[in-house]
Structure formats: structure tokens, C-alpha cells
Design a protein around this motif. Sequence first.
Motif, PDB file in Angstrom:
ATOM      1  N   CYS A  20      59.428   8.798  -5.978  1.00  0.00           N
ATOM      2  CA  CYS A  20      60.433   8.266  -6.906  1.00  0.00           C
ATOM      3  C   CYS A  20      61.693   7.805  -6.177  1.00  0.00           C
ATOM      4  O   CYS A  20      62.241   8.528  -5.349  1.00  0.00           O
ATOM      5  N   ASP A  21      62.107   6.592  -6.516  1.00  0.00           N
ATOM      6  CA  ASP A  21      63.366   6.078  -5.972  1.00  0.00           C
ATOM      7  C   ASP A  21      64.454   6.339  -7.015  1.00  0.00           C
ATOM      8  O   ASP A  21      64.643   5.564  -7.937  1.00  0.00           O
ATOM      9  N   ALA A 140      59.112   4.478  -9.782  1.00  0.00           N
ATOM     10  CA  ALA A 140      58.195   4.817  -8.685  1.00  0.00           C
ATOM     11  C   ALA A 140      58.365   3.753  -7.604  1.00  0.00           C
ATOM     12  O   ALA A 140      58.621   2.585  -7.912  1.00  0.00           O
ATOM     13  N   TYR A 141      58.221   4.132  -6.347  1.00  0.00           N
ATOM     14  CA  TYR A 141      58.274   3.134  -5.263  1.00  0.00           C
ATOM     15  C   TYR A 141      57.123   2.136  -5.454  1.00  0.00           C
ATOM     16  O   TYR A 141      56.064   2.506  -5.988  1.00  0.00           O
ATOM     17  N   PRO A 142      57.334   0.901  -5.016  1.00  0.00           N
ATOM     18  CA  PRO A 142      56.298  -0.121  -5.217  1.00  0.00           C
ATOM     19  C   PRO A 142      54.947   0.321  -4.640  1.00  0.00           C
ATOM     20  O   PRO A 142      54.882   0.801  -3.513  1.00  0.00           O
ATOM     21  N   LEU A 171      58.646  11.936 -15.630  1.00  0.00           N
ATOM     22  CA  LEU A 171      58.469  10.679 -14.892  1.00  0.00           C
ATOM     23  C   LEU A 171      56.997  10.447 -14.551  1.00  0.00           C
ATOM     24  O   LEU A 171      56.486   9.331 -14.715  1.00  0.00           O
ATOM     25  N   LEU A 172      56.297  11.488 -14.110  1.00  0.00           N
ATOM     26  CA  LEU A 172      54.863  11.320 -13.811  1.00  0.00           C
ATOM     27  C   LEU A 172      54.114  10.883 -15.067  1.00  0.00           C
ATOM     28  O   LEU A 172      53.235  10.024 -15.008  1.00  0.00           O
ATOM     29  N   ARG A 173      54.490  11.461 -16.211  1.00  0.00           N
ATOM     30  CA  ARG A 173      53.859  11.047 -17.475  1.00  0.00           C
ATOM     31  C   ARG A 173      54.124   9.583 -17.762  1.00  0.00           C
ATOM     32  O   ARG A 173      53.230   8.842 -18.143  1.00  0.00           O
ATOM     33  N   PHE A 178      50.484  11.848 -14.584  1.00  0.00           N
ATOM     34  CA  PHE A 178      50.634  13.294 -14.696  1.00  0.00           C
ATOM     35  C   PHE A 178      49.287  14.021 -14.673  1.00  0.00           C
ATOM     36  O   PHE A 178      49.156  15.082 -14.055  1.00  0.00           O
ATOM     37  N   GLU A 179      48.280  13.453 -15.334  1.00  0.00           N
ATOM     38  CA  GLU A 179      46.976  14.126 -15.419  1.00  0.00           C
ATOM     39  C   GLU A 179      46.348  14.336 -14.039  1.00  0.00           C
ATOM     40  O   GLU A 179      45.483  15.186 -13.872  1.00  0.00           O
TER      41      GLU A 179
END
Length: 270
Positions: A20-21, A140-142, A171-173, A178-179
Motif C-alpha cells: 500500500c502506498d 495499492a502499488y501498481p 483495504l485488502l477487502r 482479503f480472501e
Amino acid sequence: MTGNGKNKPVLTFDFDGVLCDSLLEAYLLTWKLAGRVDPELAHQLDEAPTLDTIHAFRESHRGHYETFERIVPFGNRCEDFLVIQQAVQQAAVIGSQAEFDSFKLTVDKQLQDSFHELFYKLRYELAASRREQWLELNSAYPGVRRAIPRLAQTFRLGVATSKDRETVVALLRSWGLFELFGERLVLDKRAGASKRAHLSALRQRFGCRFEEMTFIDDKVSHLLECAGLGVRLLMSGWGYNGPRQRAQAAEHGIKTLELKELAALGSAQN
Ligand SMILES: [Mg+2]
């Protein structure tokens, strides 16, 4: 669904500066809060940016932002952003971890504690009330969103972060990833002060050997904490570090990974 087969090796990510940026979010929160807790920075409140103005604000405060950004590699917890804001304000010369640590000792501990408390309060307020704009500030980073599902075919995945789990999970979701992790495998600041503690806890949860683990962090001090465990250590070349930290990592035999190499890490393992 989780992609977690028992015999797969384990890949653990630090979050900020690897997946994550998030620096602009931290910069916004810091400007909005530092002057509220620290009388010496109170004059900054008048010009503090908002979610709507933060991008333009960064452009008009380039010098400040870049100085702030250069000190970030030495910080760890959120209260360190107050320390960094102070350091920029005082034009303190900080070019090493030791210089940062000794400068931090000059910043009142109570101010740091108040800042920590307000930082999370404001983050959760923004995350709730301005969801879309807040998510955009934590991108998220590219290539990361494409790389992770590919990596999950080869690895079981974990997170070891100094951030709070609620934000990481949110954020993951939002990225649809996230899963591939699951809540038990996202270890946050409550799992211990060092990444060594995080990796030890994750090793138990995964039921694997350290030698089966790879850990990617953008902070050289975090990687050095984990030296000697037997974990393969990699530094993210796209995170919050500079040539000095990369050289230090190399001196300790730690390779700096480029973002374009991330997705192929699984193939290299085979
Ligand atoms: Mg990091």
C-alpha cells in the motif's frame, strides 16, 4: 478459496511501502493533527489541507513534502509522523536511524501519545465518512492487485505490519484480495514491537519452518531485526526507502526487489 495449501511456502508482506502506498494519507492526518497536539506547530493548522485539497497541497508544499518523505524511512509507528513534522519544522538534520532516534527523544512523550490516539480516531472518521476519497489515498502499488492472486498459487500469504489490522483488512477487502489472506494471518502492531515477533507468530500459525518463509519489507531496520532466523528477506525497492537504505540492505546480503519482479517471485521459487 484461500489458496492456502499446507505444503506451500509462506510469503509475508509488510503493508505500507510494500502493498500500500499510503504516505499521502499519513501526511494529511499529520498536518491536521500535529498542530492540535503540539503548541509549537499550532500555527500550521490555518493552512492544513483537507481530503479535497491534499493533492494540490502537496504540489504547493513540495519542499516540505520531500523533506518529510526523506525522513519517513526512519519512522515506524504513527506517532513518528509527529516527530517527522517537528523535525521538518526545525530543519533538523536526520540522515540515519540514530539521528532520528535521538531527535525523537526530544519530542514530548505525552504529545506523541495524544497524536497516536487522535491519528487513529481521525483515520477511522475519514474512512467512515469519506470512504471513496479515503480509499483512493491508500492505493495499492501498481501491479500489486494482479500480482497477489498469482503469488497465492505458489505461496500461503501473510501480513506483518505496524499499522492497525482494521485498516489493513478494509483495504485488502476493497482491492478484492482479503480472501487470499484471511484475518488470522494479518498481524498488526498488537502482535509485537518487532517484525521478528510477527514472523515468529506467523511461523506458528502457518505451522512451517522459518526456512520456508519469505518476508518483504521496505524498511531495512525491520529486515535486519529478522536476520538470522533463516527467513528469506527481501527489501521492496518501491517502498519508503532510498539508496542509503538499499546499500545497507545489500551489505547484509538482503536483495532489493523491484516492483516488476514481484509477480514472478512465485516462479523463481519453483
Ligand atoms: Mg513499511
